[in-house]
Design an enzyme around this catalytic site. Structure first.
Site, short mmCIF file in Angstrom:
data_model
loop_
_atom_site.label_atom_id
_atom_site.label_comp_id
_atom_site.label_asym_id
_atom_site.label_seq_id
_atom_site.Cartn_x
_atom_site.Cartn_y
_atom_site.Cartn_z
CG ASN A 1 -1.64 -0.85 1.09
OD1 ASN A 1 -2.47 -1.26 -0.45
ND2 ASN A 1 -1.76 -1.89 2.01
CB SER B 1 -0.02 -0.25 5.23
OG SER B 1 0.40 -1.02 5.34
N GLY C 1 -5.68 -11.54 0.64
CA GLY C 1 -4.75 -11.17 -0.47
C GLY C 1 -3.05 -11.80 -0.66
CB ILE C 2 -1.56 -11.77 -4.52
CG1 ILE C 2 -1.05 -12.66 -5.34
CG2 ILE C 2 -1.46 -10.27 -4.10
CD1 ILE C 2 -1.15 -13.98 -4.60
CG ASP C 3 -0.07 -8.64 0.88
OD1 ASP C 3 -1.45 -9.27 0.39
OD2 ASP C 3 -0.84 -7.53 1.75
#
Length: 214
Positions: free
Chosen positions: A14, A100, A80-82
């Site tokens: 982000n 974040s 999420g892909i992360d």
């Protein structure tokens, strides 16, 4: 001619871009990363920032997007892909990404059991500042979690860090804990035996690349 060129792995978050060339991890702004690596046709990336993704597409950069490649066994909707990449880097244990946002995911024999999300430490401190100027304090990473706080700075620090320790111990007792992200050092401090590994996401990305024969 460049010799021994290494593939670049890139995790676009982000607020920052994190890149790995097989030897070292580089952290930079989105603008710096695009300027420095924009011409690389051997860069593979995952991205959770849609504005940056649109810029990559608009510039027609020759990067390979892994964000829609999925390999993790999970029933979690909308992971999420992360987070998926980080989980792929740990077969058994707890994966904490302290950036974040603070995300916590539990892995068991290669399967994702679930997890949760908090605002990141900076976001939580900012939310306190928005409530009152009297709450505009810095985090005390050394705050004791074994007794009740007796001043405002410790009270806020306790409120931010104690739930991390308590919930990890509640839902993953005795498991290996791997922490990554910009605030990894702070979070790992409250979890005895926790490992800090800034490459765990990239290890997961390697699995995505291998599985998809990129």
């Amino acid at each position: 001619m460049e010799r021994h060129r290494r593939m670049i792995l890139c995790d676009i978050g982000n607020s920052r871009m994190h890149l790995y060339d097989g030897e070292s991890v580089i952290h930079c702004s989105h603008e710096e990363g695009i300027a420095r690596y924009g011409e690389r046709d051997d860069l593979f990336f995952i991205c959770v920032n849609e504005a940056v993704r649109r810029e990559i597409e608009a510039r027609n950069l020759p990067w390979t997007d892994l964000s829609d490649r999925h390999l993790l066994e999970t029933e979690y909707a909308g992971l999420g892909i992360d987070r998926e990449a980080a989980c792929l880097g740990v077969v058994e244990g707890v994966v904490i990404d302290a950036g974040s946002a603070i995300t916590v995911d539990v892995m068991e024999r290669g399967r994702h059991l679930g997890g949760w999300i908090w605002p990141g430490i900076r976001a939580m401190l900012e939310s306190y500042r928005n409530i009152s100027e009297k709450l505009a304090v810095s985090l005390n990473p050394e705050v004791s979690l074994d007794r009740l706080p007796l001043d405002t700075r410790d009270a806020l620090s306790f409120a931010i860090l104690a739930p991390v320790k308590a919930l990890v111990e509640r839902y993953a007792p005795g498991k290996r804990v791997v922490v990554t992200g910009g605030d990894a050092t702070i979070v790992a401090k409250v979890l005895p035996g926790a490992e800090i590994d800034e490459k765990v996401v990239f290890e997961g990305m390697k699995k995505l690349i291998k599985d998809n024969e990129c």
